[in-house]
Design a protein around this motif. Sequence first.
Motif, PDB file in Angstrom:
ATOM      1  N   ALA A 151       1.189   6.084  -7.159  1.00 18.09           N
ATOM      2  CA  ALA A 151      -0.124   6.538  -7.634  1.00 18.09           C
ATOM      3  C   ALA A 151      -0.413   6.055  -9.053  1.00 18.09           C
ATOM      4  CB  ALA A 151      -0.226   8.055  -7.557  1.00 18.09           C
ATOM      5  N   ARG A 191       0.834  -1.208   0.000  1.00 20.45           N
ATOM      6  CA  ARG A 191       0.000   0.000   0.000  1.00 20.45           C
ATOM      7  C   ARG A 191       0.867   1.256   0.000  1.00 20.45           C
ATOM      8  NH1 ARG A 191      -3.451  -2.488   4.407  1.00 20.45           N
ATOM      9  NH2 ARG A 191      -5.237  -3.463   3.376  1.00 20.45           N
ATOM     10  N   ASP A 192       1.958   1.232   0.758  1.00 19.69           N
ATOM     11  CA  ASP A 192       2.859   2.389   0.787  1.00 19.69           C
ATOM     12  C   ASP A 192       3.478   2.632  -0.593  1.00 19.69           C
ATOM     13  OD1 ASP A 192       2.351   2.683   3.482  1.00 19.69           O
ATOM     14  OD2 ASP A 192       4.203   1.697   4.135  1.00 19.69           O
ATOM     15  N   LEU A 194       2.128   1.858  -3.474  1.00 21.43           N
ATOM     16  CA  LEU A 194       1.079   2.417  -4.320  1.00 21.43           C
ATOM     17  C   LEU A 194       0.840   3.895  -4.007  1.00 21.43           C
ATOM     18  CD1 LEU A 194      -1.492  -0.535  -4.307  1.00 21.43           C
ATOM     19  CD2 LEU A 194       0.111   0.091  -6.121  1.00 21.43           C
ATOM     20  N   ASP A 195       0.949   4.261  -2.722  1.00 18.73           N
ATOM     21  CA  ASP A 195       0.842   5.682  -2.360  1.00 18.73           C
ATOM     22  C   ASP A 195       1.927   6.496  -3.055  1.00 18.73           C
ATOM     23  OD1 ASP A 195      -1.331   5.258  -0.722  1.00 18.73           O
ATOM     24  OD2 ASP A 195      -0.157   5.196   1.138  1.00 18.73           O
ATOM     25  N   GLU A 196       3.124   5.936  -3.129  1.00 17.34           N
ATOM     26  CA  GLU A 196       4.248   6.632  -3.746  1.00 17.34           C
ATOM     27  C   GLU A 196       4.097   6.725  -5.262  1.00 17.34           C
ATOM     28  OE1 GLU A 196       9.023   5.818  -4.482  1.00 17.34           O
ATOM     29  OE2 GLU A 196       7.989   4.781  -2.862  1.00 17.34           O
ATOM     30  N   ARG A 248      -7.185   2.204  -4.685  1.00 18.05           N
ATOM     31  CA  ARG A 248      -6.539   3.372  -5.287  1.00 18.05           C
ATOM     32  C   ARG A 248      -7.533   4.205  -6.105  1.00 18.05           C
ATOM     33  NH1 ARG A 248      -2.626   4.986  -2.801  1.00 18.05           N
ATOM     34  NH2 ARG A 248      -2.440   6.438  -4.553  1.00 18.05           N
ATOM     35  N   GLU A 305      -2.902   4.922 -10.467  1.00 13.86           N
ATOM     36  CA  GLU A 305      -4.219   5.260 -11.002  1.00 13.86           C
ATOM     37  C   GLU A 305      -4.188   6.489 -11.897  1.00 13.86           C
ATOM     38  OE1 GLU A 305      -3.742   7.418  -7.098  1.00 13.86           O
ATOM     39  OE2 GLU A 305      -3.312   5.392  -7.849  1.00 13.86           O
ATOM     40  N   ARG A 306      -3.143   7.304 -11.778  1.00  8.14           N
ATOM     41  CA  ARG A 306      -3.059   8.523 -12.589  1.00  8.14           C
ATOM     42  C   ARG A 306      -2.848   8.241 -14.071  1.00  8.14           C
ATOM     43  NH1 ARG A 306       1.206  12.010  -9.066  1.00  8.14           N
ATOM     44  NH2 ARG A 306       2.381  10.087  -9.466  1.00  8.14           N
ATOM     45  N   ARG A 310     -12.400   8.078  -7.516  1.00  7.83           N
ATOM     46  CA  ARG A 310     -12.524   8.355  -8.934  1.00  7.83           C
ATOM     47  C   ARG A 310     -13.807   7.753  -9.503  1.00  7.83           C
ATOM     48  NH1 ARG A 310      -7.328   9.243 -11.500  1.00  7.83           N
ATOM     49  NH2 ARG A 310      -8.014   7.958 -13.243  1.00  7.83           N
TER      50      ARG A 310
END
Length: 339
Positions: free
Chosen positions: A38, A31-32, A34-36, A75, A40-41, A79
């Motif tokens: 992102a 998860r960390d 994926l936070d870094e 994520r 989904e952008r 949206r």
Amino acid sequence: MTAGMLPERVYSLPAQIDAVSREATLLRRFRDLLDELAPERAFGDRDKIAIKLHVGGPDSYTTVHPQFVRALVDRFATRQNFLYVVDEHRAVRTAGQRGYNQEALGAPVYPISGVVDRYLEERPVTDSPYFDTIKVAGMVAHADGLIVVSHVKGHASCGFGAAIKNIGIGCVAQETRNHIHVFEGHDNWRQDVVEAADIPHEALAEGIDQGRFFSHALARSAQEVLRHFDPAKVLCLNVALNVHPYCDCWGLSSPAFVPDIGLFFGNDPADVDEASLRAVEDAPFVHEALPAFLKPRLGSAGEPAPGQRLRLMHGKNPWYAVEEFRRLRGAPPAHPDEE
């Protein structure tokens, strides 16, 4: 580099923890990451995104844990995207029994080609000796993006199964899937060899070129499935946990022949598969985890020759699909010394 693509070829996270805390667990570190990143952008705000997951069969218990899929789905929580999980129509019938449902995953689970395997997009093929047509499953053919979540494991037909296999066989109609399996030379011939040989997995390598034909057909199918996608809108997560010798479609589980390795994440399935395959070959080998009929011959060091364990286990060269997929895309080979 295409806008939105991950800056590195492959990200890896080891399964081993370095502290007794939730922050140190593999899921939290994923998860960390994926936070870094992102990821989904890379997708449009209203893109429809298929998540290809192999949900296994009725007696599987070592498939990918739903939590890793949920981490990806979350994520997109803010949206307007529609994410949905797909797999082969028969496997989906019992997926809920193993925890693959909307409540756990955060996304609905659908049969990839419709409930009777007729939601398809037939594509003509003129550049391959293996196909005249490839029938791509409709839930993937008509998606705007694809997330491929694959369980890293051995495979009796090609030695190694992960992202390329999950795409090339998992995202097509049963007719195309059956056609690809023709090239491994199994069915009655395979059973005759198994019953007659002292070391069945080694005998199966005779006469079928160590899985080359199956793997090359598999790679061409995977290339076709991905043909219409922007590469930035393809994410591949390989889960190298519970790495056992067989495909999850067999509906069974068996002991892992290497310790849990971790996760591999990137855009390109060949890159992610290469990293996963190298890690499996380099990990400590648990010879006792294999049934007697599958154990490869050991060298003087007490385990198979370096880089040979999967090839010796099933009699198939596990690099063929990776190399052929790269060749079809005009990319340099990853492992040119493997023949």
